[in-house]
Write a protein that holds these residues in place. Structure first.
Motif, PDB file in Angstrom:
ATOM      1  N   ILE A 115       1.339  11.651  -9.713  1.00 20.54           N
ATOM      2  CA  ILE A 115       2.257  10.732  -8.028  1.00 20.54           C
ATOM      3  C   ILE A 115       3.789  10.262  -8.580  1.00 20.54           C
ATOM      4  O   ILE A 115       3.190   8.898  -9.389  1.00 20.54           O
ATOM      5  CB  ILE A 115       1.506   9.825  -7.527  1.00 20.54           C
ATOM      6  CG1 ILE A 115      -0.114  10.732  -6.758  1.00 20.54           C
ATOM      7  CG2 ILE A 115       1.455   9.124  -6.584  1.00 20.54           C
ATOM      8  CD1 ILE A 115      -1.219   9.536  -6.349  1.00 20.54           C
TER       9      ILE A 115
ATOM     10  N   THR B 190      -5.257   6.287  -0.516  1.00 20.56           N
ATOM     11  CA  THR B 190      -4.160   4.816  -0.089  1.00 20.56           C
ATOM     12  C   THR B 190      -4.071   4.674  -1.356  1.00 20.56           C
ATOM     13  O   THR B 190      -5.335   4.360  -2.052  1.00 20.56           O
ATOM     14  CB  THR B 190      -4.959   3.721   0.597  1.00 20.56           C
ATOM     15  OG1 THR B 190      -4.673   4.772   2.269  1.00 20.56           O
ATOM     16  CG2 THR B 190      -4.166   2.836   1.085  1.00 20.56           C
TER      17      THR B 190
ATOM     18  N   PRO C 111      -0.446  -1.292  -5.641  1.00 20.35           N
ATOM     19  CA  PRO C 111       0.161  -0.367  -7.297  1.00 20.35           C
ATOM     20  C   PRO C 111      -0.008  -0.782  -8.355  1.00 20.35           C
ATOM     21  O   PRO C 111       0.352  -1.385  -7.735  1.00 20.35           O
ATOM     22  CB  PRO C 111       0.760   0.254  -6.169  1.00 20.35           C
ATOM     23  CG  PRO C 111       1.030   0.188  -4.994  1.00 20.35           C
ATOM     24  CD  PRO C 111      -0.308  -0.652  -4.347  1.00 20.35           C
TER      25      PRO C 111
ATOM     26  N   VAL D 256      -1.125   8.467   0.563  1.00 18.27           N
ATOM     27  CA  VAL D 256      -0.367   9.746  -0.961  1.00 18.27           C
ATOM     28  C   VAL D 256      -1.616  10.919   0.593  1.00 18.27           C
ATOM     29  O   VAL D 256      -2.477  10.846   0.427  1.00 18.27           O
ATOM     30  CB  VAL D 256      -1.438   9.674  -2.299  1.00 18.27           C
ATOM     31  CG1 VAL D 256      -0.828  11.110  -2.974  1.00 18.27           C
ATOM     32  CG2 VAL D 256      -0.575   8.781  -3.037  1.00 18.27           C
ATOM     33  N   THR D 257      -0.431  11.699   0.641  1.00 16.10           N
ATOM     34  CA  THR D 257      -1.207  12.722   1.310  1.00 16.10           C
ATOM     35  C   THR D 257      -1.174  14.171   0.380  1.00 16.10           C
ATOM     36  O   THR D 257       0.498  14.261  -0.147  1.00 16.10           O
ATOM     37  CB  THR D 257      -0.290  12.580   2.640  1.00 16.10           C
ATOM     38  OG1 THR D 257       1.602  12.933   2.201  1.00 16.10           O
ATOM     39  CG2 THR D 257      -0.475  11.769   4.052  1.00 16.10           C
TER      40      THR D 257
ATOM     41  N   GLN E  23       1.148  -0.944  -0.198  1.00 16.00           N
ATOM     42  CA  GLN E  23       0.214  -0.401  -0.339  1.00 16.00           C
ATOM     43  C   GLN E  23       1.239   1.504  -0.117  1.00 16.00           C
ATOM     44  O   GLN E  23       1.403   1.194   0.664  1.00 16.00           O
ATOM     45  CB  GLN E  23      -0.692  -0.032   1.480  1.00 16.00           C
ATOM     46  CG  GLN E  23      -1.686  -1.178   1.257  1.00 16.00           C
ATOM     47  CD  GLN E  23      -2.787  -1.139   2.504  1.00 16.00           C
ATOM     48  OE1 GLN E  23      -2.644  -0.508   3.209  1.00 16.00           O
ATOM     49  NE2 GLN E  23      -3.703  -1.690   2.434  1.00 16.00           N
ATOM     50  N   VAL E  24       0.318   2.546  -0.550  1.00 13.49           N
ATOM     51  CA  VAL E  24       0.907   4.007  -1.205  1.00 13.49           C
ATOM     52  C   VAL E  24      -0.062   4.581  -0.012  1.00 13.49           C
ATOM     53  O   VAL E  24      -1.441   4.660  -0.698  1.00 13.49           O
ATOM     54  CB  VAL E  24       1.749   4.057  -2.567  1.00 13.49           C
ATOM     55  CG1 VAL E  24       2.074   5.668  -1.836  1.00 13.49           C
ATOM     56  CG2 VAL E  24       2.779   3.340  -2.287  1.00 13.49           C
TER      57      VAL E  24
ATOM     58  N   ARG F 168       7.902   8.366  -3.894  1.00 18.95           N
ATOM     59  CA  ARG F 168       7.038   9.519  -3.650  1.00 18.95           C
ATOM     60  C   ARG F 168       5.604   9.846  -3.765  1.00 18.95           C
ATOM     61  O   ARG F 168       4.263   9.474  -4.173  1.00 18.95           O
ATOM     62  CB  ARG F 168       7.249  10.478  -4.992  1.00 18.95           C
ATOM     63  CG  ARG F 168       6.788  12.478  -3.821  1.00 18.95           C
ATOM     64  CD  ARG F 168       7.914  13.351  -4.533  1.00 18.95           C
ATOM     65  NE  ARG F 168       7.509  15.254  -4.587  1.00 18.95           N
ATOM     66  CZ  ARG F 168       6.270  15.889  -4.524  1.00 18.95           C
ATOM     67  NH1 ARG F 168       5.588  15.037  -5.883  1.00 18.95           N
ATOM     68  NH2 ARG F 168       6.372  17.081  -4.137  1.00 18.95           N
ATOM     69  N   SER F 169       4.850  10.454  -2.143  1.00 20.54           N
ATOM     70  CA  SER F 169       3.855   9.365  -0.738  1.00 20.54           C
ATOM     71  C   SER F 169       3.338  11.463  -0.478  1.00 20.54           C
ATOM     72  O   SER F 169       2.112  11.395  -0.546  1.00 20.54           O
ATOM     73  CB  SER F 169       3.598   8.872  -0.674  1.00 20.54           C
ATOM     74  OG  SER F 169       3.588   9.103   0.099  1.00 20.54           O
ATOM     75  N   ASP F 170       4.277  12.654  -0.856  1.00 20.46           N
ATOM     76  CA  ASP F 170       3.475  14.080  -0.739  1.00 20.46           C
ATOM     77  C   ASP F 170       3.747  14.561  -1.588  1.00 20.46           C
ATOM     78  O   ASP F 170       4.589  15.724  -2.054  1.00 20.46           O
ATOM     79  CB  ASP F 170       4.595  13.995   0.583  1.00 20.46           C
ATOM     80  CG  ASP F 170       4.548  15.167   1.522  1.00 20.46           C
ATOM     81  OD1 ASP F 170       3.314  15.434   1.091  1.00 20.46           O
ATOM     82  OD2 ASP F 170       5.893  15.737   2.224  1.00 20.46           O
TER      83      ASP F 170
ATOM     84  N   TYR G  64      -1.415   7.943 -10.542  1.00 16.46           N
ATOM     85  CA  TYR G  64      -2.534   7.849 -10.015  1.00 16.46           C
ATOM     86  C   TYR G  64      -2.224   9.583 -10.138  1.00 16.46           C
ATOM     87  O   TYR G  64      -0.973  10.435  -9.866  1.00 16.46           O
ATOM     88  CB  TYR G  64      -1.792   7.567  -9.181  1.00 16.46           C
ATOM     89  CG  TYR G  64      -2.104   5.964  -8.642  1.00 16.46           C
ATOM     90  CD1 TYR G  64      -3.232   5.760  -8.278  1.00 16.46           C
ATOM     91  CD2 TYR G  64      -0.696   5.233  -9.522  1.00 16.46           C
ATOM     92  CE1 TYR G  64      -3.451   3.726  -8.944  1.00 16.46           C
ATOM     93  CE2 TYR G  64      -1.607   3.822  -9.189  1.00 16.46           C
ATOM     94  CZ  TYR G  64      -1.994   2.965  -8.905  1.00 16.46           C
ATOM     95  OH  TYR G  64      -2.822   2.134  -8.837  1.00 16.46           O
TER      96      TYR G  64
END
Length: 306
Positions: free
Chosen positions: A90, A64, A68, A18-19, A15-16, A94-96, A74
């Motif tokens: 995305i 989330t 992936p 993302v924020t 899981q990733v 890198r998720s920020d 995304y």
């Protein structure tokens, strides 16, 4: 038991999360309680939502990607005043995300600016016509997303050569569905938000009878780039920099660039006369050589031996 824990740990590793934050572009304040949607977009262009949530009081959100897909991209989106706003794709690892800005809408304000105009002219085809591709970068300098007032007043409009035929809108940041040609003008009816450049692309054809074409500059333009596959073509402009040759996709182009141009500036391209290009002389040279050889052969046959 251990196997179950290991499987659960493996799923969490896949899981990733993302924020990011959603902010009001005019004030920079948080956009609280705003819906945010995470989209899965396949390489074929199809997309579907895979997660959604509301922002908190800080405008922050977390969505989330549960499984992936490395072959897809995304993006995160949100809506405000009937306009959809999208994040950058995305990137892997890198998720920020950078803040996603939303704006109020307006059909008035400072004029949308042409920051760059790239004109690529291909060499002649067998029928003598030429393909032209234009790529424009548009920027809204206002504080609200520019929208069209009605079907008669576009968000932005710009001129193209009157001799252009077979006009087509290409892929870019501006959807082809909101772009149309009205006479010698390209009109955009889609929204243009502030703070970012939007790319608009379109193509057209110059017929074989067009030996000189004027590129209309009907509004201030920060920069014009020309790529001419006919390297013998002559460009006329008030100010112009020649940047030499450039290889693009295995083809060679002569490259030119102008400084900022005012509305009404002159910019024209005169194509080389194909009758006098080296390639066009080859059939003539071959034909003359054949005639000379034929005459020589005939003379040799008629010459009597001593």
């Amino acid at each position: 038991m251990l196997l179950c824990l290991a499987a659960a740990g493996g799923l969490r590793a896949q899981q990733v999360v993302v924020t990011g934050r959603v902010l009001k572009g005019s004030t920079g304040r948080p956009a609280a309680r705003t819906w945010v949607v995470l989209h899965h977009v396949s390489m074929g262009g199809g997309g579907q939502p895979v997660d959604s949530t509301r922002t908190d009081d800080r405008g922050a959100y977390a969505v989330t990607i549960r499984r992936p897909d490395s072959s897809a991209i995304y993006v995160v989106s949100t809506w405000h005043s009937g306009i959809a706003y999208f994040s950058e794709p995305i990137a892997p690892g890198r998720s920020d995300l950078r803040p996603l800005y939303i704006y109020d809408t307006s059909s008035t304000g400072p004029a949308v600016r042409v920051m760059r105009r790239l004109v690529t002219v291909a060499k002649e085809k067998q029928d003598g016509s030429r393909d032209v591709l234009e790529l424009l970068e548009l920027e809204n300098p206002g504080v609200a997303t520019r929208v069209a007032r009605d079907t008669l007043v576009a968000t932005w409009a710009g001129a193209i050569p009157p001799v252009a035929i077979q006009f087509r809108v290409g892929q870019g940041d501006v959807s082809p569905q909101v772009v149309t040609r009205r006479g010698d003008t390209v009109a955009v009816y889609g929204p243009l938000p502030p703070r970012e450049r939007k790319q608009l692309s379109y193509s057209y054809v110059l017929s074989a009878t067009v030996r000189r074409v004027a590129v209309p500059i009907d509004q201030p333009t920060e920069e014009v780039d020309l790529l001419l596959e006919d390297t013998a073509a002559v460009v006329a402009a008030e100010r112009l920099d020649s940047l030499g040759m450039e290889a693009v996709g295995g083809r060679r182009f002569a490259r030119y660039r102008t400084p900022p141009l005012a509305s009404g500036a002159q910019l024209a391209i005169a194509f080389a006369d194909r009758r006098f290009t080296p390639e066009s002389m080859i059939p003539l040279v071959v034909g003359l050589a054949a005639v000379v050889l034929a005459i020589g052969f005939t003379v040799a046959l008629r010459r009597k031996p001593r």
